[in-house]
Design an enzyme around this catalytic site. Structure first.
Site, PDB file in Angstrom:
ATOM      1  N   GLU A  60      -0.424 -13.620 -29.343  1.00  0.00           N
ATOM      2  CA  GLU A  60       0.727 -14.499 -29.613  1.00  0.00           C
ATOM      3  C   GLU A  60       0.545 -15.378 -30.837  1.00  0.00           C
ATOM      4  OE1 GLU A  60       3.666 -14.665 -28.256  1.00  0.00           O
ATOM      5  OE2 GLU A  60       3.357 -13.287 -26.588  1.00  0.00           O
ATOM      6  N   SER A 336       3.342   3.738  28.877  1.00  0.00           N
ATOM      7  CA  SER A 336       1.950   4.209  28.966  1.00  0.00           C
ATOM      8  C   SER A 336       1.032   3.531  27.957  1.00  0.00           C
ATOM      9  CB  SER A 336       1.918   5.718  28.740  1.00  0.00           C
ATOM     10  OG  SER A 336       2.448   5.967  27.449  1.00  0.00           O
TER      11      SER A 336
END
Length: 338
Positions: A60, A336
């Protein structure tokens, strides 16, 4: 000139009051950010990896630590480009200081008067703030796409780690994105362009002697894994919202909405991901063979009651099956299961 330096702290109130975040058990994978509009965590300058600082400066603003806030050569370029038909002031070359000013003035119009204002304010800002403070503001406020602001949020979202823990290649990705966060999104169609820009960042770091030749070569080879895109803004939704409801009951709506709480939960996100896969794999056959419109799954640690994963339905976002209803906390005949 009577131009006033904008109040940089106002960014906070504009973008987000500190939001509550719900994490998995590592404290690294973000499951849910209560304020989905803007996600930002301010962290001290020392908690940001040097790799991110150097990568950002390299790509930058290479002379950041030596200039007075503006670069005369890029000003000339900007002025020339401004008088070239159809170009607007879109020339790169804004210093980091100018970008801090630009983020805080918030007007995005590309007029030359606004540009001059920006130059004047950048020079003024340099007189009242140290370079490290300017860089600190920049790294905590930069947009990284969507609602992500600041390097901490970016590191957490992309890599599931803090900004102090990123690798060199990860740091280069973090520095590469802000130039055009939507275009360079790791989840968008331009991943190859992002990869190329990440390599450019590394090249610039090497040129500036921020990294050695060996570090450069190792980082080029490094395979970086981005976390899966958090499209809905929420991971493990049944569980995250179960935790949010609990927090609201315990601490009240306002504390949860604006208290900036960091909530580390018992969820094991890697287990959660596997469970979600299993449920979606088996849901179709369970539906066709047993007419089961929905499927849920939960795992608890029997020693301490920790919820390790919770899949409350086969798809939280499926309205047909009322997917957002959490079967794991509902009263059902367990059949179950026992």
């Amino acid at each position: 000139s009577d131009l006033k330096i904008p109040d940089l702290s106002a960014f906070e109130t504009r973008k987000v009051s500190q939001s509550t975040k719900i994490f998995d058990r590592t404290g690294q994978v973000l499951l849910y950010d209560i304020h989905a509009d803007a996600k930002r965590t301010i962290i001290p300058f020392d908690d940001i990896s040097d790799k991110i600082k150097k990568a950002t400066i390299a790509i930058e603003d290479q002379n950041f630590y030596t200039h007075k806030g503006i670069e005369p050569t890029s000003i000339v370029r900007a002025v020339i480009s401004n008088f070239t038909p159809g170009s607007g002031v879109t020339q790169g070359g804004s210093t980091i200081t100018q970008q801090v000013i630009k983020n805080s003035i918030l007007t995005k119009d590309k007029t030359i008067t606004r540009k001059i204002k920006e130059w004047v304010l950048a020079l003024k800002l340099e007189k009242v703030l140290a370079k490290d403070q300017i860089l600190y503001t920049y790294l905590n406020e930069n947009p990284y796409g969507g609602s992500i602001y600041g390097v901490e949020e970016a590191s957490k979202t992309f890599f599931g780690k803090s900004a102090k823990d990123v690798t060199l290649a990860e740091a280069a990705y973090v520095a590469a994105i802000p130039q055009a966060p939507t275009f360079y999104s790791p989840y968008g169609p331009n991943k190859e362009r992002l990869d190329a820009r990440k390599n450019l960042v590394l090249q610039q770091m090497k040129n500036n002697n921020f990294i050695t030749e060996d570090e450069y070569n190792a980082a080029l080879k490094e395979k970086v894994e981005f976390l899966k895109k958090n499209t809905t803004g929420i991971r493990a939704p049944h569980f995250a919202l179960y935790v949010k409801d609990y927090l609201v009951q315990k601490y009240g709506e306002e504390a949860v909405e604006e208290g900036g709480l960091k909530v580390t939960t018992t969820l094991d996100y890697s287990m959660q991901e596997k469970a979600e896969k299993v449920v979606s794999n088996f849901a179709p056959s369970l539906s066709s063979q047993f007419n089961a419109s929905n499927t849920a799954m939960i795992a608890l640690d029997p020693k301490n009651g920790d919820i390790l994963m919770m899949v409350g339905s086969r798809n939280y976002f499926d309205k047909e099956i009322e997917g957002n209803f959490n079967i794991t906390t509902a009263y059902r005949q367990p059949g179950s299961t026992f």
